[in-house]
Write a protein that holds these residues in place. Structure first.
Motif: not given
Length: 455
Positions: A252-271
């Motif tokens: 359910k991740l769309n391209s916009q969501m993926l871009e937001e994840i990509k632009n988040f600081p490295a190591g900051g998201l655990h999905l």
């Protein structure tokens, strides 16, 4: 004649000290005039049942509420027995997911049992207690509430919690999906907290020093607008060491969501991606829809093009699933190279609709928590035991991250099964293996593997 305000203890046994009882904080925060008389007492499994009971009894409470989960129910039943024997006049209340369904066996152990969400039900019960008008029925349940009428509980995290323990938060309640092994399938729909109020509370927590936020929302990526607003909020307040943990439905991740994840600081998201299975007959049986191609493409994108870490889940023992189909699931998911791949064994949670398959698939579950599947018509006991051992060794040698380079040659389920069988055959040990011993075992296996390849 009304009684004076009761001395109230809300208590539970957490799986480990680092966890916090988020539900108890919600209950206390919404007790209104009774809040000042309520104390939360949290314990962990390093204490005995007698020690837990003694600590509660020492407060001489009028009311004790116990929050019951799959990991603590056996101990809490014994705690309840001791409390009732020593303080027979104490009003003893059970609540939590483990007692919300199939609860008849628990009713003799308590005075009242609250089904489902308890914020309103507990408050109304205490009002009745104070008026000497306790309800005649032992099982209490109230309609699902407007969550924006609730007082948010984040102020109840102590400085010790913030310094040493996980901080749980939620921006939504409920799940839009109907996976039959999950209790969330029983409550339809998703309710959203007022996002501005929620983020205001998060701002306070950040100011207090919180760096790791574990969102318990069942599905973070339902709405792009919310994903964007939450991630932008935390980016604007970013501090070194900050980590946000979210559960996602990867397809359910769309391209916009993926871009937001990509632009988040490295190591900051655990999905956390609850894939569970790709096998279509199993998906259909558990009322789950999943786009395999989109799931794998999105997970690969996250692993290769973002700084987020993916924790992916598979479940063994589902209806229709065989040893071979589980191996195929593993190979597909592992090829996306998640930071962690958690292998779970199907559990029959009380009330979960998965029970409708028990007879048709000859599903035999353990009678004791965590009620794991032991055998089905399509997967034998021996096969499930093999998968359980493989899961344990995979945790040690891959998920823990200590031997990523050394295990790089183990790329398939067959490879990891061979390694698992080698350890079990030669060492007969799944726990309490020191890091030094792990390194020795891995070296011996790889040496033997290389030698066999030369023959």
């Amino acid at each position: 004649m009304s009684q004076t305000a009761p001395a109230i203890i809300l208590s539970t046994i957490n799986a480990r000290y680092s966890h916090t009882a988020f539900g108890l904080r919600y209950l206390k925060a919404n007790l209104h005039e009774f809040e000042k008389d309520c104390e939360i007492m949290e314990f962990s499994h390093d204490l005995t049942v007698q020690e837990v009971a003694e600590a509660i009894i020492s407060r001489r409470p009028d009311v004790v509420g116990l929050s019951c989960y799959i990991w603590n129910i056996e101990d809490l039943l014994r705690v309840a027995e001791i409390i009732k024997a020593v303080l027979p006049q104490t009003l003893l209340i059970f609540g939590g997911p483990e007692v919300s369904y199939e609860y008849d066996e628990f009713l003799p152990r308590c005075d009242y049992l609250i089904k489902g969400e308890g914020e309103y039900a507990l408050y109304h019960l205490l009002q009745a207690w104070q008026k000497n008008e306790l309800p005649a029925t032992k099982v209490l349940e109230e309609p699902v509430c407007d969550i924006n009428s609730l007082k948010l509980p984040y102020y109840l995290y102590s400085d010790e919690d913030i310094a040493h323990r996980l901080i749980y938060v939620e921006a939504t309640r409920g799940c839009p999906f109907t996976c039959e092994f999950c209790l969330s399938s029983l409550s339809r729909g998703v309710r959203e907290f007022d996002l501005d109020k929620f983020l205001h509370e998060m701002d306070i927590l950040i100011t207090r020093g919180v760096k790791q936020f574990k969102f318990i929302d069942r599905t973070f990526n339902l709405k792009f607008a919310n994903v964007k607003k939450i991630l932008e909020f935390f980016k604007a307040r970013w501090r070194e060491g900050m980590i946000l943990h979210f559960e996602i439905f990867p397809d359910k991740l769309n391209s916009q969501m993926l871009e937001e994840i990509k632009n988040f600081p490295a190591g900051g998201l655990h999905l956390e991606a609850g894939v569970q299975t790709f096998y279509e007959p199993s998906l259909k049986a558990i009322s789950r829809r999943q786009n395999e191609g989109q799931t794998l493409a999105n997970l690969k994108f996250i692993s290769e093009q973002t700084g987020a870490a993916v924790h992916a889940d598979l479940v063994a023992g589902l209806p229709h699933s065989t040893f071979a189909t589980f191996a195929e699931d593993f190979d597909k998911l592992f090829a996306s190279r998640p930071a962690e791949l958690q292998i779970g064994i199907l559990k029959r949670l009380r009330g979960a609709p998965i029970d409708r398959h028990t007879q048709n698939f000859q599903m035999i579950y353990s009678q004791y928590p965590p009620y794991e599947i032991m055998q089905t018509s399509t997967m034998s006991y021996a096969e499930l035991q093999q998968i359980k051992r493989l899961a344990r060794y995979f945790d040690i040698f891959y998920n823990a991250g200590n031997f990523r380079k050394e295990t790089g040659c183990l790329t398939t389920f067959a490879d990891w099964l061979d390694f698992s069988n080698y350890i079990w055959t030669n060492y007969r040990q799944t726990h309490k293996i020191s890091l030094k011993r792990q390194a020795e075992i891995l070296k011996d296996y790889l040496d033997a593997r290389r030698a066999a390849a030369l023959l």
